[in-house]
Motif scaffolding. Sequence first.
Motif, PDB file in Angstrom:
ATOM      1  N   MET A 102      40.820  52.504 101.457  1.00  0.00           N
ATOM      2  CA  MET A 102      41.651  51.543 101.810  1.00  0.00           C
ATOM      3  C   MET A 102      41.407  50.161 101.533  1.00  0.00           C
ATOM      4  N   LEU A 103      40.197  49.865 101.013  1.00  0.00           N
ATOM      5  CA  LEU A 103      39.666  48.496 100.723  1.00  0.00           C
ATOM      6  C   LEU A 103      40.725  47.757  99.576  1.00  0.00           C
ATOM      7  N   ASP A 104      41.198  48.396  98.880  1.00  0.00           N
ATOM      8  CA  ASP A 104      42.020  47.733  97.926  1.00  0.00           C
ATOM      9  C   ASP A 104      43.273  47.400  98.466  1.00  0.00           C
ATOM     10  N   HIS A 105      43.796  48.201  99.331  1.00  0.00           N
ATOM     11  CA  HIS A 105      45.287  47.953  99.763  1.00  0.00           C
ATOM     12  C   HIS A 105      45.038  46.863 100.686  1.00  0.00           C
ATOM     13  N   TYR A 106      44.034  46.483 101.414  1.00  0.00           N
ATOM     14  CA  TYR A 106      43.800  45.359 102.281  1.00  0.00           C
ATOM     15  C   TYR A 106      43.655  44.159 101.317  1.00  0.00           C
ATOM     16  N   LEU A 107      42.749  44.067 100.292  1.00  0.00           N
ATOM     17  CA  LEU A 107      42.497  43.342  99.522  1.00  0.00           C
ATOM     18  C   LEU A 107      43.765  42.726  98.667  1.00  0.00           C
ATOM     19  N   GLY A 108      44.761  43.592  98.335  1.00  0.00           N
ATOM     20  CA  GLY A 108      45.781  43.402  97.425  1.00  0.00           C
ATOM     21  C   GLY A 108      47.027  42.817  98.514  1.00  0.00           C
ATOM     22  N   LEU A 109      46.994  43.211  99.793  1.00  0.00           N
ATOM     23  CA  LEU A 109      48.014  42.428 100.778  1.00  0.00           C
ATOM     24  C   LEU A 109      47.595  41.147 100.903  1.00  0.00           C
ATOM     25  N   PHE A 110      46.320  40.833 101.011  1.00  0.00           N
ATOM     26  CA  PHE A 110      45.797  39.514 101.410  1.00  0.00           C
ATOM     27  C   PHE A 110      45.283  38.599 100.294  1.00  0.00           C
ATOM     28  N   GLU A 111      45.870  39.081  99.031  1.00  0.00           N
ATOM     29  CA  GLU A 111      45.471  38.279  97.803  1.00  0.00           C
ATOM     30  C   GLU A 111      45.805  36.931  98.089  1.00  0.00           C
ATOM     31  N   GLY A 112      45.083  35.943  97.785  1.00  0.00           N
ATOM     32  CA  GLY A 112      45.420  34.547  97.794  1.00  0.00           C
ATOM     33  C   GLY A 112      45.041  33.811  99.194  1.00  0.00           C
ATOM     34  N   VAL A 113      44.612  34.752  99.970  1.00  0.00           N
ATOM     35  CA  VAL A 113      44.161  33.984 101.274  1.00  0.00           C
ATOM     36  C   VAL A 113      42.865  34.023 101.493  1.00  0.00           C
ATOM     37  N   PRO A 114      42.228  33.044 101.839  1.00  0.00           N
ATOM     38  CA  PRO A 114      40.861  33.047 102.119  1.00  0.00           C
ATOM     39  C   PRO A 114      40.131  34.392 103.145  1.00  0.00           C
ATOM     40  N   VAL A 115      39.592  35.045 102.856  1.00  0.00           N
ATOM     41  CA  VAL A 115      39.170  36.515 103.469  1.00  0.00           C
ATOM     42  C   VAL A 115      37.876  36.486 103.677  1.00  0.00           C
ATOM     43  N   LEU A 116      37.317  36.625 104.763  1.00  0.00           N
ATOM     44  CA  LEU A 116      35.925  37.121 105.011  1.00  0.00           C
ATOM     45  C   LEU A 116      35.862  38.033 106.013  1.00  0.00           C
ATOM     46  N   ILE A 117      35.219  39.161 105.412  1.00  0.00           N
ATOM     47  CA  ILE A 117      35.115  40.518 106.069  1.00  0.00           C
ATOM     48  C   ILE A 117      33.818  40.869 106.890  1.00  0.00           C
ATOM     49  N   VAL A 118      33.764  40.841 108.209  1.00  0.00           N
ATOM     50  CA  VAL A 118      32.324  40.583 108.934  1.00  0.00           C
ATOM     51  C   VAL A 118      32.258  42.132 109.419  1.00  0.00           C
ATOM     52  N   ALA A 119      31.169  42.795 109.304  1.00  0.00           N
ATOM     53  CA  ALA A 119      30.736  44.098 109.522  1.00  0.00           C
ATOM     54  C   ALA A 119      30.471  44.180 110.919  1.00  0.00           C
ATOM     55  N   ALA A 120      31.079  44.651 111.873  1.00  0.00           N
ATOM     56  CA  ALA A 120      30.427  44.802 113.237  1.00  0.00           C
ATOM     57  C   ALA A 120      29.885  46.097 113.306  1.00  0.00           C
ATOM     58  N   LEU A 121      28.517  46.304 113.709  1.00  0.00           N
ATOM     59  CA  LEU A 121      27.579  47.142 113.648  1.00  0.00           C
ATOM     60  C   LEU A 121      27.014  47.420 115.037  1.00  0.00           C
ATOM     61  N   SER A 122      26.742  48.547 115.450  1.00  0.00           N
ATOM     62  CA  SER A 122      25.994  48.830 116.573  1.00  0.00           C
ATOM     63  C   SER A 122      25.323  50.240 116.535  1.00  0.00           C
TER      64      SER A 122
END
Length: 139
Positions: A102-122
């Motif tokens: 799904m990564l390309d779907h997300y990135l395409g939808l928010f193209e042109g927006v400053p995006v920071l993806i943070v991994a929440a790991l436990s």
Amino acid sequence: MEPHPGGLLGPAPQRVGRLVFLNGTPSAGKTTVAKALQAELAEPFFHLSLDELRGGYPRRCWSQDHGGVLFRRVLDGYLYMLRDFLLLGHDVIPEAVITPRMLDHYLGLFEGVPVLIVAALSEPPVVSAFERLRLRKAE
């Protein structure tokens, strides 16, 4: 992506909002991180989890969602809602389980927006314990 030309009740935004996507498995602590960020950041950031939005439907709808049709419609609604908030100038901290597929779907939808993806790991035992608590609260 250009800002929205103007809201119904307010002036046009000066800029497109910023997006801090918290990505991780269920019960990894995304909501806790989002609330901590909201408390620490000087600027206001909007937060709404997909689980909160899903709560708009009764639980029985989810047990009857064979094939995940309702889930996909709610997920698309969530993502487009976030996109509209960004276009109106809101800074947003959403939560997601972004799979590689799904990564390309997300990135395409928010193209042109400053995006920071943070991994929440436990650690898996911590996630399991929180998931059991979360499921008990939902009952």
